[in-house]
Design an enzyme around this catalytic site. Structure first.
Site, mmCIF file in Angstrom:
data_model
loop_
_atom_site.group_PDB
_atom_site.id
_atom_site.type_symbol
_atom_site.label_atom_id
_atom_site.label_comp_id
_atom_site.label_asym_id
_atom_site.label_seq_id
_atom_site.Cartn_x
_atom_site.Cartn_y
_atom_site.Cartn_z
ATOM 1 N N GLY A 27 8.144 3.684 0.224
ATOM 2 C CA GLY A 27 9.322 4.837 0.586
ATOM 3 C C GLY A 27 10.528 4.770 0.248
ATOM 4 N NE ARG A 28 15.480 9.128 0.420
ATOM 5 C CZ ARG A 28 16.182 10.247 1.098
ATOM 6 N NH1 ARG A 28 17.039 9.991 1.904
ATOM 7 N NH2 ARG A 28 15.585 11.409 0.756
ATOM 8 C CB ALA A 52 10.171 0.959 4.940
ATOM 9 C CD GLU A 53 8.882 -2.650 -0.929
ATOM 10 O OE1 GLU A 53 8.544 -3.826 -0.387
ATOM 11 O OE2 GLU A 53 9.162 -2.702 -2.104
ATOM 12 C CB VAL A 54 3.659 0.518 4.012
ATOM 13 C CG1 VAL A 54 2.315 0.489 4.947
ATOM 14 C CG2 VAL A 54 4.398 1.481 4.537
ATOM 15 C CB VAL A 103 -1.048 -0.136 1.098
ATOM 16 C CG1 VAL A 103 -1.924 -0.863 0.926
ATOM 17 C CG2 VAL A 103 -0.219 0.016 2.618
ATOM 18 C CG ASP A 135 9.998 13.701 5.788
ATOM 19 O OD1 ASP A 135 9.920 14.619 5.017
ATOM 20 O OD2 ASP A 135 9.953 12.526 5.129
ATOM 21 C CE LYS A 191 8.059 3.267 7.169
ATOM 22 N NZ LYS A 191 8.157 4.679 7.737
HETATM 23 N N1 ADE Z 1 0.302 3.655 4.439
HETATM 24 C C1 ADE Z 1 1.375 3.794 5.228
HETATM 25 N N2 ADE Z 1 1.132 3.421 6.457
HETATM 26 C C2 ADE Z 1 -0.128 2.872 6.238
HETATM 27 C C3 ADE Z 1 -1.133 2.636 7.137
HETATM 28 N N3 ADE Z 1 -0.932 2.173 8.584
HETATM 29 N N4 ADE Z 1 -2.281 2.172 6.766
HETATM 30 C C4 ADE Z 1 -2.683 2.370 5.498
HETATM 31 N N5 ADE Z 1 -1.867 2.864 4.613
HETATM 32 C C5 ADE Z 1 -0.550 3.226 4.851
#
Ligand code: ADE
Length: 543
Positions: A227-228, A230-232, A224, A355, A255
Site C-alpha cells: 500500500g501507500r 506499508a507492505e504486507v 502479499v 477507507d 504489515k
Molecule cells: N493482505 C493484507 N492483509 C492481509 C492478511 N492479513 N492476510 C492476507 N492477506 C493480506
C-alpha cells in the site's frame, strides 16, 4: 438498778427481734415454687410454636427444690398437657429433668415414650404455663444448615486457592521460560489460525498488545500486499527462538511500516488496541512491534490466504449464497465498527473506517469478510473537537469517496457524518460483489466501481462523475430479476444517496441481509464456479 433493769429489757427485746427476723428470713428463703399443677388435661395445642397450657390451678410446690414441669403428649390424636411440680433429683416417667434451671419452659421431644412426647422444666414461678416448641428444632435446623454448608465453603475455598496457586505457578513458569529464551506461549497466535480454519470462536478474545520488550520470533515469507504506507507479508510465527521444523509455527500477516510512516502505524495500532473492536468481521490483531534494527514498525495480524476481496472478485465469480455470505459479513463488520455498544451491550467508542474499499476487505476461508487497514480510521470519541475532526481532512481513496467527502463538506459537528460516508463506500463494494454474481445472469469481467475512469482517478475526476453528473455505478434491469439481488440493490441505492442523512445505516443493511436468510437456503450452489485458479497476487493499493 433501775438503769440495769432497763438495759436488760432492751437487750432482750433486740435479741428477740433479731431471732424473729432470722426466722422470717429463713422462711422467705425457703419459699416454695408456684407452678401450674393440673396433672393431665386435654389441649388444642398442636405442638408447634408456643402454647399456653389450659390449667387454672397454680399450686405451691410441696418440696423445696421442686421445679415446674409441663409435658405435651399426642397419643393417637388424644393430645394432653401434664402440668406438675417435680424435684429434679428424681426421675419423672423415667426421665431426668435436664433443663430445670431455665427461666422459660422449652419443650424437647423424648423418643421411646410410646407416644409423641415433649417435656420441659423450668424454675420460675408459673414458668410452665407458657411453653415453647421448636426452639430446639430451630437450632437443629441451623446446625443442619451449618453442617451442610461448612464442607461446601471449605471446598470452595480449596478450589479458589488451588486455582490461584496454579495461575501463579503458570505465570512464574512462563516468565522464567521467557527469561531463559525458551518457547513462548503463543496461545493467541494459535487462535489466529483457528480463525483461519473457519472457527471464529476466538475472535471475541480481548486484544493483546506485546508489552514485552522481546520481539516475537518471526520469519517473513512472501509479500502479499503493498500500500501507500506499508507492505504486507505472509510470515511464520515460530514458537521457539531457534529455527526448527519440529517446533511448529503459525502463519501470520505482518504489515511493515517504515520509520517515516510512524503516524499511520500508530493510528492503526491504537485503533486495534481497543479490545471492543474485536469482531469476527474485523481483522484479528495480535500485536504491534517496533523493530529498531530494521528501523521498522510492525503490525502482526491473522493471515487470510484468500487475500483481499478485490483480488477475489477479479479471479472468482460467486453464486447467491457466496454473495450473501460476503455481503452480510461485510455489513456486520461495518455495523460493529460504527456501533456504540459491543455484542454484550457494553458501551464502546464508534469507529469510522474512512477507507472502505474492496482491497481493504479480506476474504476468510468460510467466504466471510473481515475489514482491515485501519490506518485512516477515526475513533468517534465525544471528546474530539471540531478542529481535531477538521484537521483529519479529506481522507480515503478518491474512487470510493462519498460526494460530501469529495467536496470537503462533511458535517464535522455530527459524528454520524463519518459513518454515512463509510456507508456510501460500502454500497460501492456491495455493487462490486453483485457484479460478479451468477444470480444477475451474464457475469462480465471484474471492473471496479466507476470503472470507466482511469486506474487511479483523482478527486477532481471523481467530483465530475459523482457530484456534477450525480453518477453511480450502473444497476442493469437484468440484475433485479433475482429477489435477493433486488433487495440488495434497493439497499445499495439507499446507501449511496447524495444526501448523507438519507442513507441507511450499516446496521440496517446487515438486518436486511439477515432477513434474507430464507433466500439463501433456497439457493442452488451449483452455479458457483472458479474462473481463474487461485494464486497469490500482489496488488497496488489505490490511494
Ligand atoms: N493482505 C493484507 N492483509 C492481509 C492478511 N492479513 N492476510 C492476507 N492477506 C493480506
Amino acid at each position: 438498778m433501775e438503769l440495769l433493769r432497763f438495759s436488760a429489757f432492751w437487750c432482750g427485746t433486740i435479741l428477740f427481734a433479731s431471732l424473729l427476723l432470722e426466722e422470717v428470713e429463713s422462711n422467705i428463703m425457703k419459699v416454695r415454687r408456684l407452678c401450674k399443677f393440673c396433672d393431665v388435661r386435654k389441649t388444642n395445642c398442636t405442638g408447634k410454636g408456643s402454647c399456653k397450657v389450659e390449667c387454672d390451678i397454680t399450686s405451691i410446690c410441696p418440696n423445696d427444690d421442686d421445679v415446674c414441669v409441663s409435658i405435651w403428649r399426642n397419643n393417637d390424636d388424644n393430645i394432653t398437657f401434664d402440668t406438675v411440680c417435680h424435684s429434679p433429683s428424681q426421675k419423672l416417667y423415667g426421665l431426668v429433668l435436664e433443663d430445670y434451671n431455665n427461666s422459660k419452659c422449652e419443650m424437647k421431644e423424648r423418643k421411646g415414650m410410646g407416644s409423641q412426647f415433649f417435656i420441659c422444666s423450668c424454675s420460675q414461678d408459673e414458668c410452665n404455663e407458657q411453653i415453647f416448641f421448636n426452639s430446639n428444632m430451630d437450632s437443629q435446623v441451623v446446625a443442619v444448615i451449618l453442617v451442610s454448608l461448612v464442607p461446601l465453603l471449605v471446598m470452595a475455598v480449596f478450589v479458589i486457592t488451588s486455582f490461584y496457586v496454579y495461575r501463579v505457578y503458570r505465570q512464574r513458569q512462563a516468565s522464567s521460560r521467557r527469561k531463559k529464551g525458551a518457547p513462548m506461549d503463543f496461545s493467541d497466535a494459535r487462535a489466529i489460525m483457528i480463525d483461519d480454519e473457519g472457527s471464529d470462536s476466538s475472535s471475541t478474545h480481548a486484544n493483546n498488545l506485546n508489552h514485552n520488550t522481546e520481539l516475537l520470533p518471526i520469519e517473513l515469507e512472501t509479500l502479499v500486499g503493498k500500500g501507500r504506507f506499508a507492505e504486507v507479508y505472509k510470515a511464520k510465527l515460530k514458537q521457539g527462538s531457534s529455527v526448527s521444523e519440529e517446533q511448529g509455527f503459525e502463519t501470520v500477516a505482518i504489515k511493515i511500516f517504515s520509520y517515516e510512516e510512524y503516524a499511520s502505524w500508530k493510528n492503526e495500532k491504537e485503533i486495534f488496541s481497543d479490545a471492543d473492536l474485536r469482531h469476527e468481521n474485523v481483522l484479528h490483531f495480535l500485536t504491534a512491534e517496533e523493530r529498531k534494527v530494521q528501523r521498522q514498525y510492525w503490525l502482526i495480524t491473522a493471515y487470510h490466504p484468500r487475500g483481499n476481496l478485490q483480488e477475489y472478485l477479479i479471479h472468482h465469480i460467486v453464486d447467491w449464497h457466496d454473495l450473501w455470505m460476503l455481503g452480510s459479513s461485510l455489513t456486520e463488520g461495518v455495523a460493529h465498527l460504527h456501533s456504540d455498544h459491543t455484542l454484550c451491550g457494553r458501551y464502546k467508542i464508534p469507529i469510522a473506517h474512512r477507507d472502505i474499499k474492496s482491497s481493504n476487505i479480506l476474504v476468510k476461508s468460510d467466504l466471510t469478510c473481515c475489514l482491515c487497514d485501519f490506518g485512516l480510521a477515526l475513533r468517534l470519541d465525544n471528546t474530539l473537537s471540531v478542529d481535531e475532526l477538521a484537521n483529519s481532512g479529506q481522507v480515503g481513496t478518491a474512487r470510493y469517496m462519498a460526494p460530501e467527502v469529495l467536496e470537503s463538506r462533511i458535517n464535522l459537528e455530527n459524528i454520524e457524518s463519518f459513518k454515512q460516508a463509510d456507508v456510501y463506500s460500502m454500497a460501492l463494494v456491495l455493487w462490486e460483489i453483485i457484479s460478479r454474481c451468477t444470480a444477475i445472469g451474464e457475469v462480465k469481467e471484474y471492473v471496479p466501481p466507476f470503472g470507466n475512469l482511469r486506474e487511479h482517478p483523482c478527486v477532481e475526476s471523481m467530483k465530475d462523475s459523482v457530484l456534477r453528473d450525480r453518477g453511480r455505478p450502473e444497476i442493469p434491469n437484468s440484475w433485479i430479476n433475482h429477489p435477493g439481488i433486488q433487495i440488495v440493490c434497493a439497499s445499495i441505492d439507499d446507501c449511496w444517496d447524495h444526501d448523507p442523512e438519507a442513507r441507511l445505516t450499516a446496521q440496517c443493511v446487515a438486518e436486511r441481509f439477515n432477513d434474507m436468510d430464507y433466500l439463501d437456503k433456497l439457493s442452488d450452489r451449483s452455479d458457483s464456479e472458479e474462473k481463474i485458479p487461485e494464486e497469490i497476487l500482489v496488488v497496488d493499493d489505490e490511494k
